[in-house]
Design an enzyme around this catalytic site. Structure first.
Site, PDB file in Angstrom:
ATOM      1  CG  HIS A  16      36.304  44.963  53.312  1.00 57.68           C
ATOM      2  ND1 HIS A  16      37.351  45.408  52.537  1.00 57.68           N
ATOM      3  CD2 HIS A  16      36.492  45.496  54.546  1.00 57.68           C
ATOM      4  CE1 HIS A  16      38.129  46.182  53.266  1.00 57.68           C
ATOM      5  NE2 HIS A  16      37.643  46.247  54.498  1.00 57.68           N
ATOM      6  CE  LYS A  40      42.239  56.614  56.466  1.00 62.99           C
ATOM      7  NZ  LYS A  40      41.660  55.261  56.551  1.00 62.99           N
ATOM      8  NE  ARG A  89      41.760  43.116  60.050  1.00 60.94           N
ATOM      9  CZ  ARG A  89      42.429  44.121  59.547  1.00 60.94           C
ATOM     10  NH1 ARG A  89      42.868  44.065  58.321  1.00 60.94           N
ATOM     11  NH2 ARG A  89      42.694  45.201  60.248  1.00 60.94           N
ATOM     12  CB  SER A 127      42.550  47.832  52.411  1.00 57.21           C
ATOM     13  OG  SER A 127      41.186  47.476  52.402  1.00 57.21           O
TER      14      SER A 127
END
Length: 165
Positions: A16, A40, A89, A127
């Site tokens: 990030h 979340k 990614r 993450s």
């Protein structure tokens, strides 16, 4: 030109941070927007994530850090930008990110999404992977900024102590 880089950043990774640094070099102002998603259960509170990102980007004079909830396009409008920055990614990221970009365009046709590919040496980072490694006491100092490594060590109460730099 101003851009918005939205995400949950739970936690902020060096991938990030790489995108933030590279994105900041392309625009006059980059706003890192931390999503507060009530659906979340993040490892870190919104305040902790804001602090982690602010500390990790203090060397970048054209980066600001805010929080938001709701739609990314609404946040971007509020910030006065039509440009959304996203990172990729792998091909699997592209499918998801393309769907989100198209959704944003359907909501606000004037918006553009710009994709930056992750630097190769950070392409394995997510993450979720970072939290999994930290949960089992593994070293994460090569995956996250120091402030995040320290917070992860406290969060998971692991024996890992980041090396002094």
């Amino acid at each position: 030109m101003k851009a918005l880089y939205p995400g949950s950043f739970d936690p902020l990774t060096l991938g990030h941070l790489d995108l933030i640094e590279r994105g900041a070099s392309l625009v006059d102002e980059l706003v890192v927007a931390v999503l507060q998603n009530p659906g979340k259960s993040p490892a870190f509170s919104l305040e902790q994530r804001l602090r982690q990102i602010t500390a990790s980007t203090e060397h970048l004079g054209n980066v600001s850090v805010i929080s938001f909830d709701g739609l990314t396009v609404a946040c971007a409008k509020e910030q006065g930008t039509r440009l959304i920055l996203r990172g990729l990614r792998a091909m699997s990221d592209f499918e998801y990110e393309l769907q989100i970009a198209h959704t944003n365009r359907s909501l606000a046709p004037e918006f553009e999404t710009v994709f930056l590919t992750t630097s190769a040496h950070y392409s394995f980072l997510s993450s979720s992977v970072v939290k999994e490694v930290a949960r089992f006491g593994g070293a994460v100092d090569h995956m996250v900024p120091r402030v995040v490594a320290e917070d992860l060590a406290r969060f998971f109460n692991s024996a890992f102590a980041p090396p002094s730099r």
